[in-house]
Structure formats: C-alpha cells, structure tokens
Design an enzyme around this catalytic site. Structure first.
Site, PDB file in Angstrom:
ATOM      1  CG  ASN A  60      -1.534   1.343   1.492  1.00  0.00           C
ATOM      2  OD1 ASN A  60      -2.450   1.771   0.785  1.00  0.00           O
ATOM      3  ND2 ASN A  60      -1.029   2.050   2.498  1.00  0.00           N
ATOM      4  CB  SER A  68      -4.307   4.611  -8.525  1.00  0.00           C
ATOM      5  OG  SER A  68      -5.055   5.792  -8.764  1.00  0.00           O
ATOM      6  CE1 TYR A 125      -0.210   7.923  -7.032  1.00  0.00           C
ATOM      7  CE2 TYR A 125      -2.166   7.964  -8.415  1.00  0.00           C
ATOM      8  CZ  TYR A 125      -1.540   7.600  -7.239  1.00  0.00           C
ATOM      9  OH  TYR A 125      -2.233   6.904  -6.281  1.00  0.00           O
ATOM     10  CB  ALA A 126      -1.448   7.784 -14.754  1.00  0.00           C
ATOM     11  CB  ALA A 127       3.548   6.121 -15.773  1.00  0.00           C
ATOM     12  CB  SER A 128       3.922   4.964 -10.581  1.00  0.00           C
ATOM     13  OG  SER A 128       2.815   5.583  -9.942  1.00  0.00           O
ATOM     14  CE  LYS A 129      -0.312   4.040  -6.673  1.00  0.00           C
ATOM     15  NZ  LYS A 129      -0.075   3.100  -5.540  1.00  0.00           N
ATOM     16  CB  ILE A 161      -9.532   7.087  -1.164  1.00  0.00           C
ATOM     17  CG1 ILE A 161      -9.951   5.958  -2.117  1.00  0.00           C
ATOM     18  CG2 ILE A 161      -9.797   6.709   0.288  1.00  0.00           C
ATOM     19  CD1 ILE A 161     -11.401   5.533  -2.019  1.00  0.00           C
TER      20      ILE A 161
END
Length: 250
Positions: free
Chosen positions: A89, A141, A156-160, A189
């Site tokens: 997480n 995500s 961030y999108a690439a990492s998730k 969230i």
C-alpha cells in the site's frame, strides 16, 4: 473472522488506506503487521489498535529500500514462522504536470510506487513460494486505468498502471506455487496524501466526475482487501478490483 490465525503485513500502514486495512485485517482475526517510514504515526496507530484490543506489530520501513524490506521480511519469519498475506500500500503522490516534472520527481514516484512493489513482491514471494501458499495484494489506482486526469498526473498514472500490469505478470509466475497476486484500484479516496494542497475547485471537479457524487473513505477498501487476502478468493489471481464510486467503467 475470515483472516483468523493469518499473518498479514501492510506497507504504508500507519495512515490513510494502510491504517484502515490494518484495522480491518485485525478485526477479521489476523495478526496485523504494519510497516511504514513514519515512525511517529506508526507508534500512534499501534497504540490505537492495541487500545481497541487488536493484535498489532510494527516495523519502520522505507518501501523503496531493498535492505529494509528484506530485514522486515526476515523479522516476520523469525517472529511468526510464516507470512500469509502482504499488502503493498505504501506510495507517494505525483501532482506535477509533465512539462514541469523533474527527473528527480519522476524517479521518486516510480521508485516508491512501482519499484517498491517489485522489491516487496520479490522478497515476500520467495517466502510464500517456499511455504506453498500466500496472498499478495497490490494497491494500484484508477489513475492507472484512466491515465490520470483529475485522478492524478501522467507520472503517477504510469506508476500505478505499472502496478496493474506487474500484478498480472507475477500472478502467472507464482500460480504454480499456490501464491495468489491481485490488486485493488481505488478511485478518489479522502486521505491525508490525497487532500493536502488540493484547492476547493479541484476537489469539486473530482466529485462531479464520480457517479456516486462523493469521494470514498479508506474503510470502504477493507472489504475488497479482506476478500483477496482470505480463502474466499482462492480461485482469484491476476485480478484488479475497481473501488472507485463508478469514476471509471469499462
């Protein structure tokens, strides 16, 4: 008590989603183990859990540090003799647009959100393969589904998105040794990480994009996590559960 007598570790367990998942696992009968880089919050969460009569052990750990991860895994084996479930997480946000993102910021987001998942999965996967069972749950995500937008930046999108793809890959690799690997892709969230620095208009825009017209709370992810960690999902591996209020639908 769907996790009774199971040893369940949660990275980033001191706050936000991780804290909720740790409480949820312990309430289902697990010996909950929290690993987090923030020592002060870790102690506070441990105190809160024990005050509630819940089993809890804590380890200070940087989820992007290979040596610290290996040390925590070794400590768990020494104390419990096994690891039944592991939730990846721990993560950092990325709120800078592409043209303003530095190489250092890119490296930090990828190092924690993706490489950290790799390091933890490899370390605990070796243990679970040796014991012949285990469940790994990776927190991805909705940004990894949609490419970001109001739900996060492109980095961030690439990492998730990488977490989602990686989950599928190692689910195939570890299936033969009875180790299941699944993911959860939360939507918006309300946690300290996601709300800090957000202006009211941006917050309102995120609500308009969600069919349920509200953001979720960390406790609303507990049910999905308990399902994936428990024997109730014994025929599930390589799946990503979407918990996003309808903000992304196929």
């Amino acid at each position: 008590m769907r996790l009774e007598n199971k040893v369940i570790a949660v990275t980033g367990g001191a706050d936000g989603i991780g804290r909720a998942l740790a409480f949820g696992a312990a309430r289902e009968g697990a010996a909950a183990v929290l690993a987090d880089i923030d020592a002060a919050k870790l102690e506070q969460t441990k105190s809160d859990m024990r005050a509630a009569g819940l089993s809890c052990e804590t380890y200070r750990m940087d989820a992007s540090d290979e040596e610290q991860i290996e040390a925590v895994v070794a400590g768990l084996l020494q104390k419990f003799g096994r690891i039944d479930g592991w939730v990846n997480n721990a993560g950092v946000s990325g709120k800078t647009a592409l043209l303003e993102t530095s190489s250092a910021e890119f490296d930090k987001v990828i190092s924690v959100n993706l490489k950290g998942v790799f390091l933890c999965c490899r370390a605990v996967g070796r243990v679970m393969a040796g014991q012949g069972h285990g469940s790994i749950v990776n927190i991805a995500s909705v940004a990894g589904r949609s490419g970001g937008g109001l739900m996060g930046t492109s980095v961030y999108a690439a990492s998730k998105g990488g977490v989602i793809a990686f989950t599928k890959g190692i689910a195939r690799e570890l299936a033969s040794v009875n180790v299941r690997v699944n993911a959860i892709a939360p939507g918006s969230i309300d946690t300290p990480m996601t709300t800090v620095g957000r202006d009211p208009e941006s917050y309102a825009q995120s609500l308009r994009k969600i069919p349920l017209h509200r953001r979720g709370n960390p406790e609303e992810l507990v049910g999905a996590a308990v399902l994936l960690l428990s024997d109730e999902s014994s025929f599930m591996t390589g799946a990503t559960l979407d918990v996003n209020g309808g903000s992304f639908m196929y």
